[in-house]
Each structure stands twice: as C-alpha cells, then as structure tokens.
Write a protein that holds these residues in place. Structure first.
Motif, short mmCIF file in Angstrom:
data_model
loop_
_atom_site.label_atom_id
_atom_site.label_comp_id
_atom_site.label_asym_id
_atom_site.label_seq_id
_atom_site.Cartn_x
_atom_site.Cartn_y
_atom_site.Cartn_z
N ILE A 12 1.79 10.91 -3.33
CA ILE A 12 3.22 10.86 -3.02
C ILE A 12 3.51 12.04 -2.10
CG2 ILE A 12 5.55 11.01 -3.97
CD1 ILE A 12 4.46 9.83 -6.56
N ASP A 13 4.22 11.78 -1.00
CA ASP A 13 4.48 12.86 -0.05
C ASP A 13 5.76 13.61 -0.40
OD1 ASP A 13 6.58 11.31 0.84
OD2 ASP A 13 5.77 10.96 2.84
N GLU A 14 6.09 14.61 0.40
CA GLU A 14 7.22 15.48 0.13
C GLU A 14 8.57 14.79 0.28
OE1 GLU A 14 7.20 18.68 2.97
OE2 GLU A 14 6.45 17.36 4.56
N PHE A 15 8.56 13.56 0.82
CA PHE A 15 9.80 12.80 0.93
C PHE A 15 9.89 11.71 -0.14
CE2 PHE A 15 9.23 14.54 5.20
CZ PHE A 15 10.45 15.18 5.36
N GLY A 16 9.08 11.86 -1.20
CA GLY A 16 9.17 10.99 -2.36
C GLY A 16 8.63 9.59 -2.14
N ARG A 17 7.70 9.43 -1.19
CA ARG A 17 7.15 8.12 -0.85
C ARG A 17 5.67 8.06 -1.19
NH1 ARG A 17 8.47 8.25 5.43
NH2 ARG A 17 6.95 9.93 5.15
N ILE A 18 5.20 6.87 -1.54
CA ILE A 18 3.76 6.68 -1.72
C ILE A 18 3.13 6.64 -0.34
CG2 ILE A 18 1.94 5.18 -2.63
CD1 ILE A 18 3.94 4.21 -4.73
N SER A 19 2.46 7.71 0.04
CA SER A 19 1.97 7.86 1.41
C SER A 19 0.52 7.44 1.59
CB SER A 19 2.14 9.31 1.88
OG SER A 19 1.48 10.19 1.00
N ASN A 20 -0.21 7.32 0.48
CA ASN A 20 -1.60 6.86 0.54
C ASN A 20 -1.89 6.01 -0.69
OD1 ASN A 20 -3.45 7.84 2.78
ND2 ASN A 20 -2.37 9.73 2.26
N PHE A 21 -2.65 4.96 -0.49
CA PHE A 21 -3.11 4.14 -1.61
C PHE A 21 -4.44 3.55 -1.20
CE2 PHE A 21 -3.49 0.93 -4.78
CZ PHE A 21 -2.69 1.32 -5.84
N ILE A 22 -5.51 4.05 -1.80
CA ILE A 22 -6.87 3.66 -1.42
C ILE A 22 -7.59 3.07 -2.62
CG2 ILE A 22 -9.07 4.45 -0.49
CD1 ILE A 22 -7.54 6.79 0.80
N LEU A 23 -8.12 1.85 -2.45
CA LEU A 23 -8.88 1.21 -3.53
C LEU A 23 -10.26 1.85 -3.60
CD1 LEU A 23 -7.93 -2.53 -2.88
CD2 LEU A 23 -6.94 -0.97 -4.57
N SER A 24 -10.62 2.35 -4.78
CA SER A 24 -11.89 3.06 -4.93
C SER A 24 -13.01 2.18 -5.47
CB SER A 24 -11.70 4.27 -5.87
OG SER A 24 -11.17 3.86 -7.12
N ASN A 25 -12.68 1.00 -5.96
CA ASN A 25 -13.70 0.08 -6.48
C ASN A 25 -14.57 -0.43 -5.33
OD1 ASN A 25 -15.06 -2.29 -7.53
ND2 ASN A 25 -13.60 -2.25 -9.22
#
Length: 527
Positions: free
Chosen positions: A89-102
């Motif tokens: 989550i970035d400093e503007f309260g947004r999900i800024s990265n989402f990476i699937l690790s499987n």
C-alpha cells in the motif's frame, strides 16, 4: 459453381466455414460484443443532475492531472505478504503492487505475474473527491498507517489508514485475507469516489472480453468492454463491479446491493469504474485469479466474474462437471479427455443419425446425378423426383448437417470453458504437455488433430460432385491445423479426442452400413 451444389452440400460448407470463421476471429481479433445486453434492468442516467450539478465536473476525471498524483512512484507505506501473493500500500492509501508468488501463475517468460503495478492507474482503493480543493489535498497529504507490515501467512490481518484533509479526516479500515479478498470500511464527511482499480494487465489477448462487468440485484449482467464506455455513464443498484482480463480480476461487491457506479474510458482505452458515495462506506473486494473454487469460497455469487459469452448457460454446468472429473482423476488433461468421451456418448444418437444419412445419400448419389441431368431445365420436376427418391430410400438431404448444427452450441460452450479456465494454467497432462493453458510447445497436438481430421474426412461419405468443392473440403484440415498451432493445448486436446471419436464412429457406421447393404443384395439375389 455454388448454384450447382445440392442443398445438403451448401449447408455443410456453410457450417464448416462459419466454425472456421468463429474460431479464427475469436482468436486473432478482440471481439466487441456484450455478454448480456439486458441493460433495461440497469438504471442508466448520465444526464441526471439531482445529486451532482454537473456529472463531468463531479465525476472522477481520468484525463485531469489534478485528480492524480504526479507521475512518480509513491513511497510504500505498508507491505503485505501472503502464501500466494505479495502486495503493498503506498503513501496515498492505494494498493500499489500486487504480485502472485505461486509458481503456477508465472508467465511464459518465467516471471511472477504482476496484477497491480504503480503504472496501472487508477490503483485499487484510490479515493477522488468531487470538491476540487479537497481532491488536491487527497493527492498531496500522505496517509499514516497503524502497521507497516502485514503477514497473512498466519491468517487475516487488518490495518487502519488515516489521511488528514484539513478540517476533515479520511479513514480506511482494511481487513486482508490470505486468499486475496478484503473487507473495506471508509469514512469521511464528504462526497467521494473510490475504485477497485484498473483491470489487471497480465493477460492481454484476443481470446476473451477485457473490461468491466456490472451486476444488479436482479442478477442482470452487463459488460462494458475496453474502449466502449460512452462517457460519464452512471449505473445504479449494482452489487458487483469487476474489471477483468482473461484470467485475473480486481473487484468490489456489496451485499447491500446498492452501489452507484460511474464508468469512463482511461487514456489507454481501458474501462474505469468508480463508486460514488458519501460519508461511511462498507465494501468487500478481491484481487487475484478468476479461479471458480476460490471465488465461490469468498462468495458463491462471485463466479459470475468468469465470462463464458453467448453459451454461459451450457458452459457453467460443463465446467462444474469438468471440475468434478478433475477431483476424481487429479489431472486436468485426463479430465478433458473423459469429458470429451462422455459428450460424444451423449451426442451419439445425433451423430449416428447424421452418419447413416450421409451413407444413404452417398448410396443414391448416382441416381441423384441422373435426375439432375434428366431434368436440368425443369427445377420443379427435378425437386419432385428428388423428394420421391429420398422418400423411397429413407434418406434426408439435411440429415447429415442438422446433427452438426445442433452440436455447435456444445462445441462453443466447451471452447469458452477451456479458454477461460485459469485452473488449466500450469496444469500438466503427459510427457511434453506441461501447461494446458498455453500452446503445445512442439505442436504435436495440432498436427495430430489435423491428421485425425484428414482421416475422418477420407472415410466420411459425401455427395460432392464438383472437383473445386472437393478440393476446398480437402484443405480444411490444413486450415484448422494452422489455426490451432497457437491455441491452448487443453482446447487442442479436446478437439483431437473429439476427432478420434468421430473417426471411430464413422468407421463403425461405415462397416455396419456396408454389412447391411451386402445383406440386402444377398436377399435380393435369393428372391
């Protein structure tokens, strides 16, 4: 040349060419059609100004720089780790990265699949305000967080994000679950818009629809594809907003079934969806793969996110049965093989009638040609004598094509199932086939499919009398092989097994017909 063909020949060619066109067009071009255009049940009112003096002024403007932070990567405020993904989550309260690790979700280059990145604006949980001054503060003042790290490997964790907006305070309470879903509470004393984010850009292709799906409380569905938004459209009474590509989605859903959604086109022509509200808001969201079992475990009604197109009513139960077979067999490839065999058994009565009809037509073909030559200039007499010939021998000129026509919906339904099933991603079958969701790396299955189609064509009785027509049909296996070279191995496997079944059935029917004819000749001689 066409006017010299029989009705049966014309219909057969039309069916085959239409199938070739559908498959080719669906693969090589992005389709522009909606799943369900029953939009009359969704209240659309882009001109309604009761709650907004001017929608273009109050709606989130994706083209206006003041509504988004400067194009530089914001700082990470919260890091999230889970068994199958890593996010931030970035400093503007947004999900800024989402990476699937499987490992299952690695792309063809062997890289981890990124569903959300800073460049995929707007980012999930981004808030924009109708008030320009407040909106400027929202992208200037950064958030504070109750925790800077969330480890979901041991279960769900929550975080509280707080943003100072002068005389107002924006609070986001988010409970993240290990499966990629989350519960969201937002509170601020103002009118605002919030988004589940830009659709994932991990799987851009010509297979399926890319855009935003909306569902009302009455279960009506509408898909607005990338580039198809008309402007600032408003949809009310919505309970599901899902922006998706072929395999992945980011979505909001509201169990109260009362969302007001604004739809726009982004700069890259993708469809953006914002929810407008005021004060307190409670929502549930999800980011991740469109896996049927996963979606159903979160909420049974989220399975609507998996888009099957025109034949959804056939595709859904077909996938459920395929999934059931996988549960017993433990291998998606063998599940596809067994499903194909079962479908062939169910459709066998239709197939058998068609094959018998084709044999009868071939048997009377010489007499048909005699009649055509005799009554060449008299269509009325020709048709009358042809009908008499059909009746005498129990032949049906449409009998060989109608069974094919009736089976087309089944083919298209399973075609959609195998294209959309992320469950096939990374699924092995045998030997060289390590991923049923991508093309056969050595093109073995497409070549076998083409060969089986050619053999089937060789033993299938036809009444084609025109050499050009015969050449056209002879080239069809080559054309199909070419198209299937890049198709997912799971779909090619289905078609290959289907061809083998047709080949075997045609061989048996030919033998039965030949035996029956021999018995008739023997009986005639004895008489």
């Amino acid at each position: 040349m066409i006017d010299k063909l029989s009705t049966q020949a014309r219909l057969f060619i039309a069916i085959v060419l239409s199938m070739v066109f559908f498959v080719a067009y669906d693969y090589y071009f992005l389709p522009k059609k909606q799943l369900d255009q029953n939009s009359t049940s969704i209240e659309q009112n882009a001109q309604n100004t009761q709650n907004a003096p001017a929608i273009k002024q109050n709606a989130p403007d994706a083209q206006n720089a003041q509504n988004a932070p400067a194009q530089k990567q914001s700082k990470i405020l919260v890091k999230i780790s889970a068994p199958d993904f890593n996010a931030s989550i970035d400093e503007f309260g947004r999900i800024s990265n989402f990476i699937l690790s499987n490992d299952k979700f690695k792309n063809e280059e062997g890289e981890q699949t990124t569903l959300i990145a800073p460049s995929h604006e707007p980012l999930p949980l981004e808030v924009r305000f109708a008030n320009t001054e407040l909106n400027n503060l929202a992208f200037k003042n950064t958030y504070s967080a109750s925790s800077n790290e969330l480890d979901l490997n041991t279960g769900a964790k929550s975080v509280i994000l707080t943003q100072n907006l002068g005389d107002k305070t924006l609070i986001k309470e988010i409970l993240f679950y290990p499966n990629g879903s989350y519960d969201l509470k937002v509170s601020v004393d103002a009118d605002y818009f919030i988004t589940a984010g830009h659709r994932p850009s991990a799987q851009v292709d010509g297979y399926t629809v890319h855009g935003t799906m909306l569902r009302t409380s009455s279960d009506s569905l509408e898909i607005i594809e990338d580039g198809d938004a008309k402007g600032d459209e408003v949809f009310r009474g919505i309970d599901l907003v899902a922006s998706s590509d072929r395999y992945y989605t980011t979505l909001f859903y509201d169990e109260n079934k009362n969302l007001e959604v604004y739809i726009q086109n982004a700069k890259d022509e993708s469809t953006l969806a914002f929810i407008r509200t005021s004060g307190a808001l409670m929502l549930k969201g999800f980011i991740g793969p469109k896996n049927n079992e996963l979606l159903k475990s979160i909420n049974p009604r989220l399975s609507d996110v998996v888009e099957y197109g025109w034949f959804t009513f056939i595709s859904k139960p077909m996938f459920a049965f395929l999934n059931w077979l996988y549960g017993y067999l433990g291998n998606w490839g063998w599940a596809i093989v067994v499903l194909t065999l079962i479908i062939r058994v169910i459709l066998f009565p239709l197939t058998y009638k068609g094959m018998v009809s084709m044999n009868k037509l071939k048997d009377i073909a010489p007499k048909m040609r005699e009649l055509q030559a005799k009554y060449k200039g008299d269509p009325a007499k020709l048709n009358a004598h042809m009908m008499e010939l059909y009746k005498k021998h129990g032949a049906n000129p449409m009998g060989g094509c109608l069974p094919i026509l009736l089976q087309i919906p089944v083919f298209f339904a399973i075609y959609r199932v195998l294209l959309n099933a992320i469950e096939l991603k990374g699924a092995e079958w045998i030997l060289w086939v390590n991923d049923l969701a991508i093309k056969d790396p050595y093109f073995v299955l497409p070549i076998l499919m083409g060969a089986s189609m050619y053999l089937q064509q060789r033993i299938t009785p036809t009444t084609f009398s025109d050499p050009m027509q015969e050449k056209l049909m002879r080239w069809l296996p080559v054309i199909f092989t070419f198209f299937f070279l890049m198709f997912p191995a799971g779909l090619t496997l289905y078609w290959f097994i289907n061809n083998l079944c047709s080949l075997l059935q045609q061989y048996l029917v030919n033998k039965m017909f030949a035996k029956h004819k021999a018995e008739e000749i023997a009986a005639h001689k004895q008489a």
